[in-house]
Design a protein around this motif. Sequence first.
Motif, PDB file in Angstrom:
ATOM      1  N   LEU A 256      -9.253   5.011  -8.822  1.00 39.63           N
ATOM      2  CA  LEU A 256     -10.107   3.881  -8.457  1.00 39.63           C
ATOM      3  C   LEU A 256     -10.645   4.039  -7.040  1.00 39.63           C
ATOM      4  N   ALA A 257      -9.812   4.545  -6.143  1.00 35.44           N
ATOM      5  CA  ALA A 257     -10.267   4.766  -4.768  1.00 35.44           C
ATOM      6  C   ALA A 257     -11.358   5.832  -4.709  1.00 35.44           C
ATOM      7  N   ASP A 258     -11.304   6.802  -5.625  1.00 31.82           N
ATOM      8  CA  ASP A 258     -12.319   7.861  -5.639  1.00 31.82           C
ATOM      9  C   ASP A 258     -13.715   7.311  -5.926  1.00 31.82           C
ATOM     10  N   VAL A 259     -13.802   6.322  -6.817  1.00 30.31           N
ATOM     11  CA  VAL A 259     -15.119   5.829  -7.242  1.00 30.31           C
ATOM     12  C   VAL A 259     -15.510   4.531  -6.554  1.00 30.31           C
ATOM     13  N   ALA A 260     -14.597   3.957  -5.770  1.00 26.22           N
ATOM     14  CA  ALA A 260     -14.889   2.680  -5.113  1.00 26.22           C
ATOM     15  C   ALA A 260     -16.109   2.730  -4.195  1.00 26.22           C
ATOM     16  N   PRO A 261     -16.338   3.816  -3.425  1.00 30.13           N
ATOM     17  CA  PRO A 261     -17.500   3.825  -2.523  1.00 30.13           C
ATOM     18  C   PRO A 261     -18.837   3.618  -3.223  1.00 30.13           C
ATOM     19  N   GLY A 262     -18.945   3.987  -4.479  1.00 29.55           N
ATOM     20  CA  GLY A 262     -20.198   3.805  -5.193  1.00 29.55           C
ATOM     21  C   GLY A 262     -20.268   2.524  -5.988  1.00 29.55           C
ATOM     22  N   ALA A 263     -19.209   1.694  -5.869  1.00 24.36           N
ATOM     23  CA  ALA A 263     -19.158   0.485  -6.692  1.00 24.36           C
ATOM     24  C   ALA A 263     -19.027  -0.800  -5.887  1.00 24.36           C
ATOM     25  N   VAL A 264     -18.405  -0.735  -4.709  1.00 23.97           N
ATOM     26  CA  VAL A 264     -18.200  -1.938  -3.895  1.00 23.97           C
ATOM     27  C   VAL A 264     -18.621  -1.655  -2.460  1.00 23.97           C
ATOM     28  N   ASP A 265     -18.617  -2.692  -1.648  1.00 19.24           N
ATOM     29  CA  ASP A 265     -18.987  -2.544  -0.240  1.00 19.24           C
ATOM     30  C   ASP A 265     -18.081  -1.545   0.467  1.00 19.24           C
ATOM     31  N   ALA A 266     -18.612  -0.950   1.523  1.00 18.12           N
ATOM     32  CA  ALA A 266     -17.877   0.090   2.237  1.00 18.12           C
ATOM     33  C   ALA A 266     -16.549  -0.417   2.783  1.00 18.12           C
ATOM     34  N   SER A 267     -16.519  -1.667   3.240  1.00 17.55           N
ATOM     35  CA  SER A 267     -15.271  -2.204   3.794  1.00 17.55           C
ATOM     36  C   SER A 267     -14.190  -2.291   2.724  1.00 17.55           C
ATOM     37  N   TYR A 268     -14.576  -2.740   1.532  1.00 14.56           N
ATOM     38  CA  TYR A 268     -13.618  -2.808   0.435  1.00 14.56           C
ATOM     39  C   TYR A 268     -13.208  -1.404  -0.008  1.00 14.56           C
ATOM     40  N   ALA A 269     -14.167  -0.503  -0.070  1.00 19.13           N
ATOM     41  CA  ALA A 269     -13.875   0.866  -0.499  1.00 19.13           C
ATOM     42  C   ALA A 269     -12.871   1.524   0.445  1.00 19.13           C
ATOM     43  N   HIS A 270     -13.040   1.288   1.746  1.00 21.50           N
ATOM     44  CA  HIS A 270     -12.104   1.851   2.720  1.00 21.50           C
ATOM     45  C   HIS A 270     -10.706   1.272   2.516  1.00 21.50           C
ATOM     46  N   ALA A 271     -10.635  -0.028   2.272  1.00 20.57           N
ATOM     47  CA  ALA A 271      -9.337  -0.671   2.058  1.00 20.57           C
ATOM     48  C   ALA A 271      -8.670  -0.151   0.786  1.00 20.57           C
ATOM     49  N   LEU A 272      -9.463   0.061  -0.257  1.00 22.30           N
ATOM     50  CA  LEU A 272      -8.896   0.560  -1.507  1.00 22.30           C
ATOM     51  C   LEU A 272      -8.407   1.999  -1.354  1.00 22.30           C
ATOM     52  N   GLY A 273      -9.080   2.777  -0.515  1.00 21.88           N
ATOM     53  CA  GLY A 273      -8.607   4.128  -0.238  1.00 21.88           C
ATOM     54  C   GLY A 273      -7.269   4.113   0.477  1.00 21.88           C
ATOM     55  N   ALA A 274      -7.123   3.195   1.423  1.00 16.89           N
ATOM     56  CA  ALA A 274      -5.844   3.067   2.119  1.00 16.89           C
ATOM     57  C   ALA A 274      -4.755   2.567   1.171  1.00 16.89           C
ATOM     58  N   PHE A 275      -5.120   1.637   0.284  1.00 13.54           N
ATOM     59  CA  PHE A 275      -4.151   1.101  -0.669  1.00 13.54           C
ATOM     60  C   PHE A 275      -3.620   2.196  -1.593  1.00 13.54           C
ATOM     61  N   ALA A 276      -4.477   3.148  -1.941  1.00 10.77           N
ATOM     62  CA  ALA A 276      -4.049   4.235  -2.826  1.00 10.77           C
ATOM     63  C   ALA A 276      -2.881   5.004  -2.221  1.00 10.77           C
ATOM     64  N   VAL A 277      -2.912   5.200  -0.908  1.00 12.03           N
ATOM     65  CA  VAL A 277      -1.842   5.939  -0.243  1.00 12.03           C
ATOM     66  C   VAL A 277      -0.640   5.037   0.022  1.00 12.03           C
ATOM     67  N   VAL A 278      -0.909   3.831   0.513  1.00  7.69           N
ATOM     68  CA  VAL A 278       0.178   2.908   0.855  1.00  7.69           C
ATOM     69  C   VAL A 278       0.993   2.537  -0.381  1.00  7.69           C
ATOM     70  N   TYR A 279       0.323   2.392  -1.516  1.00  8.35           N
ATOM     71  CA  TYR A 279       1.030   2.094  -2.764  1.00  8.35           C
ATOM     72  C   TYR A 279       1.601   3.365  -3.392  1.00  8.35           C
ATOM     73  N   GLY A 280       0.790   4.410  -3.446  1.00 14.39           N
ATOM     74  CA  GLY A 280       1.157   5.590  -4.215  1.00 14.39           C
ATOM     75  C   GLY A 280       2.345   6.354  -3.676  1.00 14.39           C
ATOM     76  N   VAL A 281       2.462   6.479  -2.367  1.00 15.11           N
ATOM     77  CA  VAL A 281       3.552   7.283  -1.798  1.00 15.11           C
ATOM     78  C   VAL A 281       4.925   6.676  -2.099  1.00 15.11           C
ATOM     79  N   PRO A 282       5.161   5.381  -1.839  1.00 15.14           N
ATOM     80  CA  PRO A 282       6.481   4.824  -2.176  1.00 15.14           C
ATOM     81  C   PRO A 282       6.787   4.869  -3.671  1.00 15.14           C
ATOM     82  N   VAL A 283       5.785   4.599  -4.494  1.00 13.64           N
ATOM     83  CA  VAL A 283       6.023   4.613  -5.939  1.00 13.64           C
ATOM     84  C   VAL A 283       6.334   6.024  -6.418  1.00 13.64           C
ATOM     85  N   MET A 284       5.653   7.014  -5.869  1.00 15.11           N
ATOM     86  CA  MET A 284       5.963   8.391  -6.234  1.00 15.11           C
ATOM     87  C   MET A 284       7.373   8.761  -5.795  1.00 15.11           C
ATOM     88  N   GLY A 285       7.793   8.233  -4.653  1.00 14.83           N
ATOM     89  CA  GLY A 285       9.165   8.473  -4.214  1.00 14.83           C
ATOM     90  C   GLY A 285      10.172   7.922  -5.206  1.00 14.83           C
TER      91      GLY A 285
END
Length: 374
Positions: A256-285
């Motif tokens: 979702l973070a990969d395609v967010a820049p072409g679908a939502v505002d840049a501010s939201y896209a940046h936040a979703l990119g950060a969320f991908a890492v903040v969520y994904g790393v602990p869950v992968m652990g």
Amino acid sequence: MATTLVRPRTVVPLASRTHKAPALRHLGPNWYASVMGTAIIANAGATLPYQVPGQRVACQIVWVLSAVALAVLLAARAGHWLHHRDQARAHLLDPAVAPFYGCLSMALLAVGGGTLIVGKDLIGTGAAVAVDAVLFTAGTATGLVMAVVVPYLMVVRHRVVASQATPVWLLPLVAPMVSAAVGPLLVPHLPAGQPREALLLACYAMFGVSLLATLLMLPLIFGRLILSGPLPLALTPALFLVLGPLGQSTTAVNQLADVAPGAVDASYAHALGAFAVVYGVPVMGFALLWLALAAAMLVRAARGGMGFAMTWWALTFPVGTCVTGAAGLARHTGLDAFAWLAAALFLGLVTAWLAAAAHTLRGLFSGRLLPRTA
């Protein structure tokens, strides 16, 4: 006056009736797991950070195999419902089988996603988009329905106790997460503006549906293990199903973070990119922690004489979601560690698939998996 004699109707007991297509009588919805496990090989292999010569072609071949398997299985399951409706209804009312109805959705979604990932090389992008749109729509609709129907049946029709809780209960709840993970593949092919944003946010909504439902179910599953001990030997591979929502949710947020820049505002896209890492790393652990626990239990079961069962397919798709999740984290963090993790998990995935596929084919040809008896 003429007397008409009416011959009494002979009632044939159900157990002695002959059925058409007897081999299909025992073809349950759990067989869709083999399609899922095959499709994830193609999807994960094509998105690995490391590619070797011939890898893309191999993924294309596996995708074709999964698509053919899906078509054959859909036809066979239609025959099951046509000729063995009593058994099909019994499956829905069986708490051990009903959760597998979530596998139909995930099989459709996995093959559909693979169509856009590797299938487009063979059939063209336009056809791939059309095929994926159909499979995504059907898979998502089926998954959302089963995410409600199966828990409803568990509450009002099934009679279960806490000691019966198994990771199989997660299957209908994970299906919307698969939609959230493969839906982003279609976002760039929609018109810019609201269509893209609507699909993106719909995928996030399904991410939430599956995540919160999984969080409700996981304590029951872990509590059963702690209080009642290990699962039966044949069911031990099902422990790997817990990796499904973990790896798939990590995959989803990264996709979702990969395609967010072409679908939502840049501010939201940046936040979703950060969320991908903040969520994904602990869950992968946590996924790696559970992988270690499940692997230890699997070794214990193997030493105890665990034989082949269709539950072996639980060793494929859930691990594959961890491969795609780790690959997504490698893209967004740039860390080689995640790239190597994805590669290592993929090797384990291929090994598990080869074992499950070989034993499944042997069981089919021998008639052990689908006996021709009522």
